[in-house]
Enzyme design. Sequence first.
Site, PDB file in Angstrom:
ATOM      1  N   SER A 141     -13.395  -4.091  -8.355  1.00  0.00           N
ATOM      2  CA  SER A 141     -13.445  -3.378  -6.995  1.00  0.00           C
ATOM      3  C   SER A 141     -13.309  -1.829  -7.486  1.00  0.00           C
ATOM      4  O   SER A 141     -12.620  -1.559  -8.358  1.00  0.00           O
ATOM      5  CB  SER A 141     -12.576  -4.217  -6.078  1.00  0.00           C
ATOM      6  OG  SER A 141     -12.506  -3.274  -4.767  1.00  0.00           O
ATOM      7  N   TYR A 154      -4.220  -6.443  -3.742  1.00  0.00           N
ATOM      8  CA  TYR A 154      -5.692  -6.626  -4.300  1.00  0.00           C
ATOM      9  C   TYR A 154      -6.010  -5.840  -5.144  1.00  0.00           C
ATOM     10  O   TYR A 154      -6.706  -5.690  -6.194  1.00  0.00           O
ATOM     11  CB  TYR A 154      -6.411  -6.574  -2.933  1.00  0.00           C
ATOM     12  CG  TYR A 154      -7.910  -6.718  -2.966  1.00  0.00           C
ATOM     13  CD1 TYR A 154      -8.606  -7.699  -3.288  1.00  0.00           C
ATOM     14  CD2 TYR A 154      -8.423  -5.347  -3.231  1.00  0.00           C
ATOM     15  CE1 TYR A 154      -9.782  -7.621  -3.390  1.00  0.00           C
ATOM     16  CE2 TYR A 154      -9.999  -5.484  -3.368  1.00  0.00           C
ATOM     17  CZ  TYR A 154     -10.612  -6.692  -3.355  1.00  0.00           C
ATOM     18  OH  TYR A 154     -12.161  -6.521  -3.653  1.00  0.00           O
TER      19      TYR A 154
END
Length: 257
Positions: A141, A154
């Site tokens: 990401s 995350y």
Amino acid sequence: MAGSLGVLITGASGAIGGALAREYAAPGTHLVLHGRRREALESLAETCRASGARVELSDIALTDDRQLSAWLADLAERDLPDIVFANAGQNSHVGAAGALEPWEDVSELLAINLRVPMAMAQALAPAMVRRGRGQLVFISSLAAWHGLPVTPSYSASKAGLKAYGEGLRGHLAPHGVGVSVVMPGYVSSAMCDAMPGPKPWRWSPERAARAIRRGVTRNRARIAFPWLLNHGCWWLAVLPESLSQRLLRWLGYGERP
């Protein structure tokens, strides 16, 4: 089968995974699709078969070491994929007034986002090395550049996956095995919708899948998009931390003091 392409995708019942399956579905392609939502997986399989692909499905518990090991060992022995997308993932976020994420959520997130992709590489890379070719693709990401205050766990899992993929690429390259780290920005999905904070330059899953396939075909080390958001996230990593944190709060990614 001579001339065929084998593609393994975990998280195929999600937005990016499903789009990747549809992108690769074609005659001569063998898709191995894993997902938690069986009904969505069956529907995706029908679509891919209609495009000419050979499809097999799995819904094993990826975080169960014994199930994962047995599944991957079977694949490696009978039909080792050419391309492996470690795509399954999840998110969590902090609460209000300084509340952290529940530890059970964090532990589960780290297992699926980081530990499972590493386990997949451990199981499949040696067979790819023996064969002399293959491609491992880790879905990280843009949050890997700099941790977001609203999603620290995350961000940590994706930063760890980025570092692992980068290191593994250098190790496996001399043996004919490629490794690509995908760093998407915001891609329309239920997980994206559930994330707090603004979501600029959001892409459709189909657009993301096309960009990923182009990068994988070229064995690019890093496949990051959209360009402008990637550039901004990179700057967050190199600017003085005090300035980066002020920018993140100003953009709506953290509580203001």
